[in-house]
Write an enzyme that holds these catalytic residues in place. Structure first.
Site, PDB file in Angstrom:
ATOM      1  N   ASP A 123       2.856  -4.400 -10.758  1.00  0.00           N
ATOM      2  CA  ASP A 123       2.735  -5.752 -11.308  1.00  0.00           C
ATOM      3  C   ASP A 123       3.353  -5.838 -12.695  1.00  0.00           C
ATOM      4  OD1 ASP A 123       1.308  -6.030  -9.030  1.00  0.00           O
ATOM      5  OD2 ASP A 123      -0.632  -6.377 -10.003  1.00  0.00           O
ATOM      6  N   HIS A 137       0.834  -1.215   0.000  1.00  0.00           N
ATOM      7  CA  HIS A 137       0.000   0.000   0.000  1.00  0.00           C
ATOM      8  C   HIS A 137       0.866   1.262   0.000  1.00  0.00           C
ATOM      9  CE1 HIS A 137      -4.119  -1.723   0.426  1.00  0.00           C
ATOM     10  NE2 HIS A 137      -3.412  -2.757   0.818  1.00  0.00           N
ATOM     11  N   ALA A 181      -4.777 -15.281  -7.091  1.00  0.00           N
ATOM     12  CA  ALA A 181      -4.135 -15.593  -5.812  1.00  0.00           C
ATOM     13  C   ALA A 181      -3.263 -14.431  -5.345  1.00  0.00           C
ATOM     14  CB  ALA A 181      -3.289 -16.857  -5.933  1.00  0.00           C
ATOM     15  N   SER A 198      -6.805 -19.682 -25.085  1.00  0.00           N
ATOM     16  CA  SER A 198      -6.188 -19.868 -23.777  1.00  0.00           C
ATOM     17  C   SER A 198      -6.551 -21.242 -23.247  1.00  0.00           C
ATOM     18  CB  SER A 198      -6.641 -18.804 -22.780  1.00  0.00           C
ATOM     19  OG  SER A 198      -6.206 -19.198 -21.484  1.00  0.00           O
ATOM     20  N   SER A 200      -0.419 -12.069  -9.516  1.00  0.00           N
ATOM     21  CA  SER A 200      -0.455 -11.248 -10.717  1.00  0.00           C
ATOM     22  C   SER A 200      -0.450 -12.028 -12.025  1.00  0.00           C
ATOM     23  CB  SER A 200       0.687 -10.234 -10.687  1.00  0.00           C
ATOM     24  OG  SER A 200       0.293  -9.134 -11.454  1.00  0.00           O
ATOM     25  N   GLU A 243      -4.792  -2.553 -18.483  1.00  0.00           N
ATOM     26  CA  GLU A 243      -5.560  -3.077 -17.340  1.00  0.00           C
ATOM     27  C   GLU A 243      -6.465  -1.991 -16.737  1.00  0.00           C
ATOM     28  OE1 GLU A 243      -3.612  -5.966 -15.069  1.00  0.00           O
ATOM     29  OE2 GLU A 243      -5.103  -5.981 -13.465  1.00  0.00           O
TER      30      GLU A 243
HETATM   31  P1  ADP Z   1      -4.242 -11.886 -10.245  1.00  0.00           P
HETATM   32  O1  ADP Z   1      -3.591 -10.928 -11.185  1.00  0.00           O
HETATM   33  O2  ADP Z   1      -3.925 -11.623  -8.822  1.00  0.00           O
HETATM   34  O3  ADP Z   1      -4.001 -13.324 -10.595  1.00  0.00           O
HETATM   35  P2  ADP Z   1      -6.591 -10.670 -11.344  1.00  0.00           P
HETATM   36  O4  ADP Z   1      -8.026 -10.694 -10.945  1.00  0.00           O
HETATM   37  O5  ADP Z   1      -5.915  -9.366 -11.438  1.00  0.00           O
HETATM   38  O6  ADP Z   1      -5.822 -11.664 -10.359  1.00  0.00           O
HETATM   39  O7  ADP Z   1      -6.449 -11.365 -12.755  1.00  0.00           O
HETATM   40  C1  ADP Z   1      -7.011 -12.625 -12.995  1.00  0.00           C
HETATM   41  C2  ADP Z   1      -7.736 -12.622 -14.330  1.00  0.00           C
HETATM   42  O8  ADP Z   1      -6.769 -12.538 -15.408  1.00  0.00           O
HETATM   43  C3  ADP Z   1      -8.485 -13.903 -14.614  1.00  0.00           C
HETATM   44  O9  ADP Z   1      -9.792 -13.867 -14.067  1.00  0.00           O
HETATM   45  C4  ADP Z   1      -8.510 -13.952 -16.127  1.00  0.00           C
HETATM   46  O10 ADP Z   1      -9.548 -13.135 -16.643  1.00  0.00           O
HETATM   47  C5  ADP Z   1      -7.198 -13.304 -16.516  1.00  0.00           C
HETATM   48  N1  ADP Z   1      -6.138 -14.294 -16.807  1.00  0.00           N
HETATM   49  C6  ADP Z   1      -4.937 -14.378 -16.202  1.00  0.00           C
HETATM   50  N2  ADP Z   1      -4.188 -15.369 -16.757  1.00  0.00           N
HETATM   51  C7  ADP Z   1      -4.950 -15.909 -17.733  1.00  0.00           C
HETATM   52  C8  ADP Z   1      -4.743 -16.972 -18.690  1.00  0.00           C
HETATM   53  N3  ADP Z   1      -3.626 -17.688 -18.730  1.00  0.00           N
HETATM   54  N4  ADP Z   1      -5.747 -17.237 -19.563  1.00  0.00           N
HETATM   55  C9  ADP Z   1      -6.885 -16.531 -19.524  1.00  0.00           C
HETATM   56  N5  ADP Z   1      -7.116 -15.534 -18.670  1.00  0.00           N
HETATM   57  C10 ADP Z   1      -6.178 -15.216 -17.770  1.00  0.00           C
HETATM   58 MG    MG Z   2      -3.906  -8.828 -11.220  1.00  0.00          MG
END
Ligand code: ADP
Ligand code: MG
EC number: 2.7.1.6
Length: 385
Positions: A174, A36, A125, A69, A128, A162
């Site tokens: 990130d 933060h 999780a 994907s 990122s 983003e």
């Molecule tokens: P974090 O970045 O902490 O993992 P976020 O909510 O910011 O969580 O991002 C997760 C989202 O990114 C997923 O819900 C999906 O929409 C997208 N995403 C990430 N990696 C993939 C992937 N390999 N294939 C498809 N979508 C992905």
């Molecule tokens: Mg994220």
């Protein structure tokens, strides 16, 4: 399961009936310390994980992008119309379309492309996966099109994708980590100047490892709480007459706190100001090769997040306490809070016993068993083949 890069190439062949022109990989990240502090113009210190998202890709005719994907199993397809206005491509495709949109908006002649995406970064999780996806796609498109976009300008562009296309209000950390990290180093990022320095972080040489525990804690009200923390910080800075809390040093902290009448704002300000200093102290120790000594700073960061910033949850506190009791040199929640992951700095041969202790503590509390992995600092985005 086969290697993430092999799966990307196999997926590309299956979906598109030809081999890809190349493979680009971009990692997930954890923040070693500095929580933060980003939106307070302060300091963060992430490092890249050995978990990566891979884009196997090739050019295709015209302004069209076709993306498979492994994660969703679907193939999406979009053209210039859909990327000229944020919001037209939804779901996971928005992260890909957002990168194309941000590149075009910055005046780049983005090549049409086919992409096959695989990943071993867990989603949501706090490691990122979103920036890893953006960075893998961005580096693939930059290389395929021979675009003039040096690495130092790429994080800002992925962040725009983003923020403005996906609509998620994230800082620059990130994307900077996924694109710019170096093997065996942490990335010291000044969120005001966006300047970075690569700080040696030789865990292996020190006989240490980093345990990453996915707490599996559900993100309770995380968005609203995040907004509330930002507001408190802005209110604190305004009351103190500084542009951002970054401008208050630990030497000035007592005087600053005395000028704030609201106890909650005082706690929030104290977290941010002391956390910035802990990042600087961690950087100084790492520069001096004193890796082992950063443990207490990690733990102090956790205590500050728990008591002053009030962003931890029972699962997270349980993991930190169990790791410390089992001999971790330091442990803290990493990420925005209300869930996500815990980092524990451990002797290289103590990673499993510490992880077992966390799992046992979870069982005792009746929490869903956590996942864990042991990591060393890995490289940022690269072309693989
Ligand atoms: P974090 O970045 O902490 O993992 P976020 O909510 O910011 O969580 O991002 C997760 C989202 O990114 C997923 O819900 C999906 O929409 C997208 N995403 C990430 N990696 C993939 C992937 N390999 N294939 C498809 N979508 C992905
Ligand atoms: Mg994220």
């Amino acid at each position: 399961m086969t290697d993430v890069a092999d799966r990307a190439t196999a997926g590309f062949r299956r979906e598109f009936g030809a081999p890809p022109a190349g493979q680009w990989a971009a990692p997930g990240r954890v923040n070693l310390i500095g929580e933060h502090t980003d939106y307070n113009d302060g300091f963060v210190l992430p490092f890249a994980l050995p978990l990566r998202t891979v884009a196997a890709a090739d050019r295709q005719e015209g302004a069209r992008w076709t993306v498979w994907s492994e994660l969703s199993g679907e193939t999406i397809d979009f053209g210039a119309d859909e990327v000229d206005e944020p919001g037209r491509v939804a779901g996971w495709g928005a992260y890909v379309a957002g990168v194309v949109w941000a590149l075009r908006e910055a005046g780049h002649d983005v090549p049409g492309a086919r992409l096959a995406i695989t990943s071993d970064v867990p989603l949501g999780a706090g490691l990122s996966s979103s920036a890893a996806l953006e960075a893998a796609v961005l580096t693939a498109l930059v290389d395929l099109g021979g675009l003039d976009l040096p690495a130092e300008r790429q994080p800002r562009l992925a962040q725009r994708a983003e923020n403005h296309y996906v609509g998620a209000p994230t800082g620059i950390m990130d994307q900077s980590a996924s694109i710019r990290c170096r093997d065996g180093h942490a990335l010291f990022l000044d969120c005001r100047s966006e300047g970075v320095e690569h700080i040696p972080f030789d865990l292996r040489g020190a006989g240490l490892a980093m345990l990453v525990v996915d707490s599996h804690a559900p993100h309770r009200h995380a968005d609203g709480e995040y907004a509330a923390r930002r507001k408190s910080c802005e209110a604190g800075a305004e009351r103190l007459g500084v542009p951002a809390l970054r401008d208050v040093t630990v030497d000035q902290l007592d005087t600053a706190l005395a000028r704030l009448d609201d106890p909650e704002t005082r706690r929030r300000v104290r977290h941010v100001v002391t956390e910035d200093q802990r990042v600087l102290d961690t950087v100084a120790l790492l520069r001096a090769g004193r890796v082992r000594e950063i443990g207490p700073l990690l733990t102090a960061s956790h205590v500050s997040m728990r008591d002053d910033f009030e962003i931890t949850v029972p699962e997270i506190d349980t993991a930190v306490e169990a790791a410390l009791a089992a001999g971790a040199l330091g442990a803290r929640m990493t990420g925005g809070g209300f869930g996500g992951c815990v980092l524990a700095l451990v002797e290289a041969d103590a990673a499993d016993p510490v992880a077992d202790a966390v799992t046992a503590a979870y069982a005792e509390q009746g929490f869903r068993a956590p996942d864990h992995l042991t990591v060393l600092p890995a490289p940022g985005a690269v072309r693989l083949t």
